[in-house]
Design an enzyme around this catalytic site. Structure first.
Site: not given
Ligand SMILES: C[S@@+](CC[C@H](N)C(=O)[O-])C[C@H]1O[C@@H](n2cnc3c(N)ncnc32)[C@H](O)[C@@H]1O
Length: 293
Positions: A121, A148, A171, A207
């Protein structure tokens, strides 16, 4: 919330014109690709700071950096056997990319003490939260790294050293001009293939219907993976058909997804607060499972 782009990153070790650290070309890029995140606040407060102070030494991998402070020096190789104090044959390694607040990986580590877990993370407060959870549960089989992800997969982890790779709710980068920032693309699939052992599993969830289709295409196009649920959940059973009907994240078209390929919900994936928000907003959840050939 103030946002700041990733600091300069390295040029590919394999040659080409070097990118001068701090130059425009190096700004917010990794190997000439834009990174998949923007820098958010790194300051810790209260319980998160306390958790960091108490647990960082034991659980945060101290990575030598290259240029950026979330980069990984290309010479550094993670030794899981030494780090966890048990051989990988006995304790397979599961890696979660973009572990957020650590909800999924800590729950999984608690449920499976026989496996080792690595949370990757860039968001330091998220990692501090993960440490808090690790400490509360007294776990010993989780480590975290602030880095990263493509660099972790490209050089830090030895080839074939991972049994499962998880990318849950990366993201979405909605705008077309930002799609190049999406983490899951063809070059990420190559990195995933590099670290996964033959038969290893790459699990994905999102999602966002547009990103879900991109993920499905990336898996289909990769010579290194096969979709474990190829052709399944097509037509009326497809979450994409549901998304196209609801219009919760796109123009409702009423079309039917004839391709399918969606996995059932991975039962080892607990519902994070992030997923809760998506469900509350009426969005559909997509799971994909790819197997390393
Ligand atoms: C939308 S959040 C989802 C978090 C978590 N997986 C969940 O389901 O709750 C995506 C996370 O990925 C992290 N991230 C984005 N790009 C990354 C990268 N290149 N390397 C490591 N983490 C990254 C972000 O900081 C963020 O915490």
């Amino acid at each position: 919330m103030s946002e700041q782009h990733e600091t300069p990153t390295p040029d590919p070790p394999s040659g080409g014109n070097p990118i001068t650290p701090g130059s425009q070309a190096s700004f917010g890029t990794y190997r000439r690709q834009p990174v998949s995140f923007v820098r958010r606040g790194t300051r810790l407060q209260g319980r998160r700071q306390q958790a960091w102070d108490e647990h960082a030494e034991a659980f945060v991998i101290d990575v030598p950096r290259h240029v950026a402070d979330t980069s990984v020096h290309p010479d550094y190789v993670f030794d899981a056997d030494a780090e966890f104090g048990r051989p990988a044959q006995e304790a397979p390694l599961i890696v979660e990319i973009g572990s957020g607040l650590g909800e999924a990986i800590v729950a999984a580590a608690e449920a499976s003490p026989e496996q080792n877990f690595l949370a990757v993370e860039v968001y330091r407060p998220g990692l501090a939260n993960t440490l808090l959870r690790i400490g509360q549960r007294g776990l010993t089989n989780v480590r975290v790294v602030q880095a990263n992800a493509p660099e972790v997969l490209g050089t830090m982890l030895p080839p074939g050293s991972v049994s499962e790779l998880w990318v849950f709710f990366p993201d979405p980068w909605h705008k077309t001009k930002h799609h190049k920032r999406r983490l899951v693309n063809d070059s990420f699939a190559e990195l995933a293939a590099r670290v996964l052992a033959p038969g290893g599993v790459w699990r994905l969830a999102t999602d966002w219907s547009g990103y879900a289709q991109q993920m499905r295409s990336v898996v289909a196009a990769s010579p290194d993976f096969r979709n474990a649920h190829d052709g399944e959940r097509a037509g009326a059973a497809s979450p994409l058909t549901a998304a196209w009907a609801s219009g919760a994240d796109c123009e409702p078209t009423g079309e039917t997804d004839s391709v399918g390929g969606w996995a059932p919900r991975f039962e080892g994936r607990v519902q994070t607060s992030f997923e809760n928000k998506a469900l509350k907003a009426g969005r559909v959840i997509f799971d994909l499972t790819a197997v390393r050939e």
